[in-house]
Structure formats: C-alpha cells, structure tokens
Design a protein around this motif. Sequence first.
Motif, mmCIF file in Angstrom:
data_model
loop_
_atom_site.group_PDB
_atom_site.id
_atom_site.type_symbol
_atom_site.label_atom_id
_atom_site.label_comp_id
_atom_site.label_asym_id
_atom_site.label_seq_id
_atom_site.Cartn_x
_atom_site.Cartn_y
_atom_site.Cartn_z
ATOM 1 N N GLY A 37 0.812 -1.212 0.000
ATOM 2 C CA GLY A 37 0.000 0.000 0.000
ATOM 3 C C GLY A 37 0.844 1.260 0.000
ATOM 4 O O GLY A 37 0.503 2.246 -0.656
ATOM 5 N N LEU A 38 1.961 1.224 0.717
ATOM 6 C CA LEU A 38 2.849 2.390 0.732
ATOM 7 C C LEU A 38 3.466 2.610 -0.644
ATOM 8 O O LEU A 38 3.585 3.743 -1.110
ATOM 9 C CB LEU A 38 3.952 2.196 1.774
ATOM 10 C CG LEU A 38 4.872 3.394 1.966
ATOM 11 C CD1 LEU A 38 4.117 4.557 2.597
ATOM 12 C CD2 LEU A 38 6.082 3.027 2.820
ATOM 13 N N GLN A 39 3.840 1.521 -1.300
ATOM 14 C CA GLN A 39 4.392 1.627 -2.655
ATOM 15 C C GLN A 39 3.370 2.259 -3.588
ATOM 16 O O GLN A 39 3.706 3.107 -4.423
ATOM 17 C CB GLN A 39 4.784 0.232 -3.163
ATOM 18 C CG GLN A 39 5.478 0.213 -4.507
ATOM 19 C CD GLN A 39 6.927 0.645 -4.432
ATOM 20 O OE1 GLN A 39 7.641 0.261 -3.521
ATOM 21 N NE2 GLN A 39 7.366 1.455 -5.391
ATOM 22 N N GLU A 40 2.119 1.882 -3.412
ATOM 23 C CA GLU A 40 1.059 2.444 -4.262
ATOM 24 C C GLU A 40 0.813 3.918 -3.937
ATOM 25 O O GLU A 40 0.579 4.729 -4.838
ATOM 26 C CB GLU A 40 -0.225 1.644 -4.056
ATOM 27 C CG GLU A 40 -1.367 2.054 -4.972
ATOM 28 C CD GLU A 40 -2.577 1.173 -4.799
ATOM 29 O OE1 GLU A 40 -3.676 1.605 -5.217
ATOM 30 O OE2 GLU A 40 -2.453 0.065 -4.248
ATOM 31 N N LEU A 41 0.882 4.275 -2.663
ATOM 32 C CA LEU A 41 0.618 5.655 -2.251
ATOM 33 C C LEU A 41 1.728 6.614 -2.666
ATOM 34 O O LEU A 41 1.468 7.705 -3.166
ATOM 35 C CB LEU A 41 0.462 5.717 -0.726
ATOM 36 C CG LEU A 41 -0.887 5.357 -0.127
ATOM 37 C CD1 LEU A 41 -0.783 5.287 1.390
ATOM 38 C CD2 LEU A 41 -1.963 6.361 -0.527
ATOM 39 N N TYR A 42 2.981 6.196 -2.430
ATOM 40 C CA TYR A 42 4.106 7.119 -2.593
ATOM 41 C C TYR A 42 5.146 6.665 -3.617
ATOM 42 O O TYR A 42 6.091 7.416 -3.885
ATOM 43 C CB TYR A 42 4.797 7.345 -1.243
ATOM 44 C CG TYR A 42 3.984 8.179 -0.292
ATOM 45 C CD1 TYR A 42 3.881 9.556 -0.447
ATOM 46 C CD2 TYR A 42 3.298 7.587 0.771
ATOM 47 C CE1 TYR A 42 3.125 10.324 0.428
ATOM 48 C CE2 TYR A 42 2.548 8.352 1.654
ATOM 49 C CZ TYR A 42 2.468 9.729 1.468
ATOM 50 O OH TYR A 42 1.717 10.480 2.331
ATOM 51 N N GLY A 43 4.993 5.468 -4.131
ATOM 52 C CA GLY A 43 5.948 5.006 -5.132
ATOM 53 C C GLY A 43 7.293 4.604 -4.567
ATOM 54 O O GLY A 43 8.273 4.494 -5.320
#
Length: 330
Positions: free
Chosen positions: A169-175
């Motif tokens: 989810g963090l990867q999706e939010l902030y890349g």
Amino acid sequence: MSSPPLLLVLDGNSLLHRAYHAAATGKLLDEDDRPVWALKGLVGYVARATAKLRPDAVVVGFDCSERSARQADYPPYKAHRPEKAADLSEQITAAPDLLRAAGFCTVVPPGFEADDVLASAAAAARGGGWRSVLVTSDRDAFALIDEQTSVLRVRNGGLDEAVMVTPAGLQELYGVSPALYGDLAALRGDPSDNLPGVRGFGSILASRLLGAFGSVEAAWAAGVDAVRAVVGEVAARNLVSAEARERVEVNRRLMRMRADLSLPALDSARLPLSYGTMRQALAGRGIILGPSLWALTGRTPPPEPEPEPPKYPRSLRARREPSPDQMALF
C-alpha cells in the motif's frame, strides 16, 4: 499453524488531538467541570481499534511533556506551533495516568515521543515473533512498515475511514518502499514539525528521484547532469547544493524514530483487561462506557444491529404508487 500474536500500538497524542477536535462542540465535562471529551474519545479509539483488529496485546504511547531530545538538538523543532488550548493541555496531562489506572500498558518515554514508542514496540514485536499494527494519524510511522508491521492511519471520519497501510500500500501511495520512505520524508520536509524540505521537492518529485537512484546518496554520487534528467534543472541544482545536503541530514536525524527504548514486556500488555477496573477508573472522570469495551475486557461482543429495510420499495411500479406516508395525507 496458528498466526503470530498481534500487538496493537497507539499514538496517544495523535489520537487525543483528533478526539479533542472531533468532539469539541459537545465539550463533555465531569462533575468537577473538568474537560473529558478528548479523553473519552481516546478510549473510544482504543476500544474500537481493538474490536476491529482483535489484538493479543495493547500499548499506548505518549509524548514526554517535560523535555524534548529533538528540540534540544534542533531548537526550531516544533517551535512554530501555537500554545495549546487550556482544555486540551489539561486532557493531555491527564491521559497517561487515566489509562494506567484503567489497566492499559501506557508508556511516556523521558525526552522522547509517542512515535518512538511505536518504533520501539514494533521492534520488540518483530524480535519476539509478533506482528504489530501502529495506529496514528501521522505519516512518520510509514517508515516503520515491513512484512510484520502495518500502520492504521486515522484521518477525517475516524476509524471507520482509517486506511491500513502495508508495504504494498505504501508503494502504491508514494511510489517507494518503506526502506526509502525516510529519504522521501527528508526531501519533502514536515511543516507540522517546522522541518523544511529541499527546495522544489514534494512527495512526487522525491519519489521520482528515489525511484531512479535508490537513495539520496546515490543521486548525489550520480552528479547534477544525471539528476537533471530525472527531476529537471531547478530541482537538480537545489539537490546538489550544500544547503540541501545539510537539510537532508537534519531532517533524517530528527525524523528517525528510536527503536531501542526500554518498554514493558509484551506479555505484560496482554488482553483482556479488567472490566471492573476500567469502568471504575473511567467513571472517576465521568466517562461512562459499557458495551464498547467488550474486546478490551474479553466480554461477549454485542449483537450486530439489524439492517434497516428500505423505507419504500424500489421497483419502478412501486415508485409510481403513493407511499404510506403520502397516503396518510388523505
């Protein structure tokens, strides 16, 4: 094979502030006219998070109000914040003792903050083979996320609208991965803590830079020409300046959360808590909570409310006919 036990760690200051503003119009007072609405809201957050996640243990952390190691290191840290309202300060001061009296494992680390409690508790959980969920409204905790640690971020709408942030989810939010979130935050800065970022860098540009180079150091080593190709001329020039290097170093140092605080043993924070002890402590401040404490105290969950049927049928034919309320007019 049973799943590892779950530790729930809550940022008491963050949630208390949110509860204070969410219920300020009601301004619930105890019989001595002391404000308690934020305290009641905080306990409500803990109770609802426990009912939602069913943890094996609960820890609540608070900022130390007497001194700040970060402010001693960097005096501008949080120095721009206005003085807290008296009724908020009173409830912040009262919260740790109230929660201890109610039976919660409550930690106020000398010189440090609730964020440091989250980091240290997550490290203790990881080392003991537990999973952990960190409940806060701040983004700082994103740097603590890993396969055993998630963040339940509370925003407007309370727990019903809270988002569980995992590595994916963090990867999706902030890349970026959690390992790079600290660099992203250092580049972006944090205005709420009076920590400016590198000029020209917000979350999007910082994510682009880190995606291309993997770290700020790697970007510096690649040189201005390589950085220019990724973030443009102005941002590249800003990044390689001495000012930017100092700013990143200061932000990293102040944003880094202590993961080595001395905490009570995880088993001492296990649920259930005593229903009678909790009710008595809360009632002493005029806070009456009953069924909502079921998950904290090992009681039977209350029955789910029956869903309300639609007031009127939804078929096209039915919508053309008068409703019972309309018929009552004749």
